[in-house]
Design an enzyme around this catalytic site. Structure first.
Site, PDB file in Angstrom:
ATOM      1  N   THR A 189       0.813  -1.203   0.000  1.00 58.18           N
ATOM      2  CA  THR A 189       0.000   0.000   0.000  1.00 58.18           C
ATOM      3  C   THR A 189       0.853   1.262   0.000  1.00 58.18           C
ATOM      4  O   THR A 189       1.982   1.263   0.518  1.00 58.18           O
ATOM      5  CB  THR A 189      -0.908   0.023   1.244  1.00 58.18           C
ATOM      6  OG1 THR A 189      -1.550   1.295   1.371  1.00 58.18           O
ATOM      7  CG2 THR A 189      -0.100  -0.204   2.518  1.00 58.18           C
TER       8      THR A 189
ATOM      9  N   TYR B 240      -1.648   0.436  10.458  1.00 57.49           N
ATOM     10  CA  TYR B 240      -1.852  -0.274   9.196  1.00 57.49           C
ATOM     11  C   TYR B 240      -0.640  -0.117   8.291  1.00 57.49           C
ATOM     12  O   TYR B 240      -0.067  -1.099   7.804  1.00 57.49           O
ATOM     13  CB  TYR B 240      -3.113   0.236   8.500  1.00 57.49           C
ATOM     14  CG  TYR B 240      -3.249  -0.218   7.066  1.00 57.49           C
ATOM     15  CD1 TYR B 240      -3.434  -1.566   6.762  1.00 57.49           C
ATOM     16  CD2 TYR B 240      -3.182   0.700   6.010  1.00 57.49           C
ATOM     17  CE1 TYR B 240      -3.551  -1.991   5.445  1.00 57.49           C
ATOM     18  CE2 TYR B 240      -3.300   0.289   4.706  1.00 57.49           C
ATOM     19  CZ  TYR B 240      -3.478  -1.056   4.417  1.00 57.49           C
ATOM     20  OH  TYR B 240      -3.573  -1.468   3.115  1.00 57.49           O
TER      21      TYR B 240
END
Length: 331
Positions: A130, A154
């Site tokens: 990501t 995250y």
């Protein structure tokens, strides 16, 4: 030989592909693309966030990636040649209030998977990463050499996994790639798959809901950013284009050494208001909006420099406007 010519070369070593998290949004689209390319996706998913009905192109093996014994059994049963790793917890806001879940599922789960990959003699791995590994941008567009300072658990866990994959690749001869994508969006143009998170945290499906559900209003977090219309600008990449990039990377891994990281985005920015206007045009209805204060940590602009992926993979996005992405949505 250039990337496009290499992609056409037959690679008989790759046939059975274990897809962790293959019942999820991106993983299921990748499974469809694998099948289109003559490969057999074996979905490994605990079917909690994923959807059983999205497993259409190969067998489903239920399990948790933290269960190394189960992983090894499935790898042996299906004679797995390569792994595509999507299984993870992905909600940024949840990671802030429950970081233990993210370290447990994302980091410990991935280490369990890497151990099973090594023990099973599998040499090829594609990791779903990501743009959150970069944190607040110091320059845009963002290339792969941009500083990596994730600002939430995250992003931290995804970067930790990337580092572990890089180390395993150097030590154990694994050939791997981490694909860092920006804002995944859209749906299968043929209508077989769609986005179905619960709770839904992504802008586009929530904006669609605000257009078609009289009882729902979209929260717009900040309209005073230093952007042309005051709302955040993001790089949206269609999920089908992501799937194509994953399969291209997989097919090229036998020719690559060790570990690589590649950005996936279209390199164009669309604001929140651009998204809303595209959805209103698609559905012919007004998106109900409530202006809220900015969320902490939201940068004004995030744009990908995907030139490396285009060079390495021979890849380019088919969907290059927010309207073309939104037009693939179904309700």
């Amino acid at each position: 030989m250039d990337a496009k010519k290499r992609m056409k070369q037959p690679l008989p070593r790759l046939a059975n592909i274990l897809v962790t998290g293959g019942a999820g949004f991106i993983g299921s689209h990748v499974c469809k693309e694998l099948s289109k390319n003559g490969l057999n996706p074996v979905v490994f998913d605990r079917i909690e966030e994923g959807h059983r009905e999205f497993v259409k192109w190969g067998p489903l093996e239920e399990g948790d990636i933290r269960d190394g014994k189960r992983l090894r059994e499935v790898m042996k049963k299906h004679q797995v040649d390569a792994v595509m790793h999507f299984a993870s917890s992905i909600v940024v806001s949840e990671s802030v209030v429950d970081p233990e879940k993210y370290y447990e599922n994302n980091v410990n789960g991935s280490l369990s998977l890497l151990s099973a990959v090594r023990d099973s003699g599998i040499k090829f791995l594609v990791f779903s990463s990501t743009a959150a590994v970069y944190g607040m941008p110091v320059r845009v567009p963002i290339d792969e050499d941009h500083p990596k300072n994730p600002i939430n658990p995250y992003g931290v866990t995804k970067l930790l996994i990337e580092n572990a994959i890089r180390d395993y690749s150097r030590a154990y001869g694994l050939r791997s790639v981490a694909l860092r994508y920006f804002n995944a969006a859209g749906a299968d143009p043929e209508g077989d798959l769609w986005e179905a998170h619960d709770p839904e945290t992504h802008l586009i499906p929530n904006a669609v809901r605000a257009a078609i559900d009289p009882a729902y209003t979209l929260k717009l977090f900040g309209d005073d950013y230093p952007t042309p219309d005051g709302t955040c600008v993001r790089d949206y990449v269609h999920v089908k284009d992501l799937a194509r990039a994953h399969v291209s990377a997989l097919k090229l891994l036998p020719e690559w050494d060790s570990f690589q990281a590649l950005n996936l985005g279209i390199g164009k920015g669309f604001s929140v208001l651009d998204v809303i206007r595209a959805i209103e045009k698609k559905f012919g209805k007004k998106v109900k909006v409530e202006i809220s204060k900015r969320r902490e940590g939201d940068p004004p602009v995030l744009l990908a420099d995907s030139s490396l992926a285009k060079s390495k993979l021979g890849w380019s996005p088919e969907f290059e406007s927010i309207q073309s992405i939104v037009e693939t949505l179904r309700v």
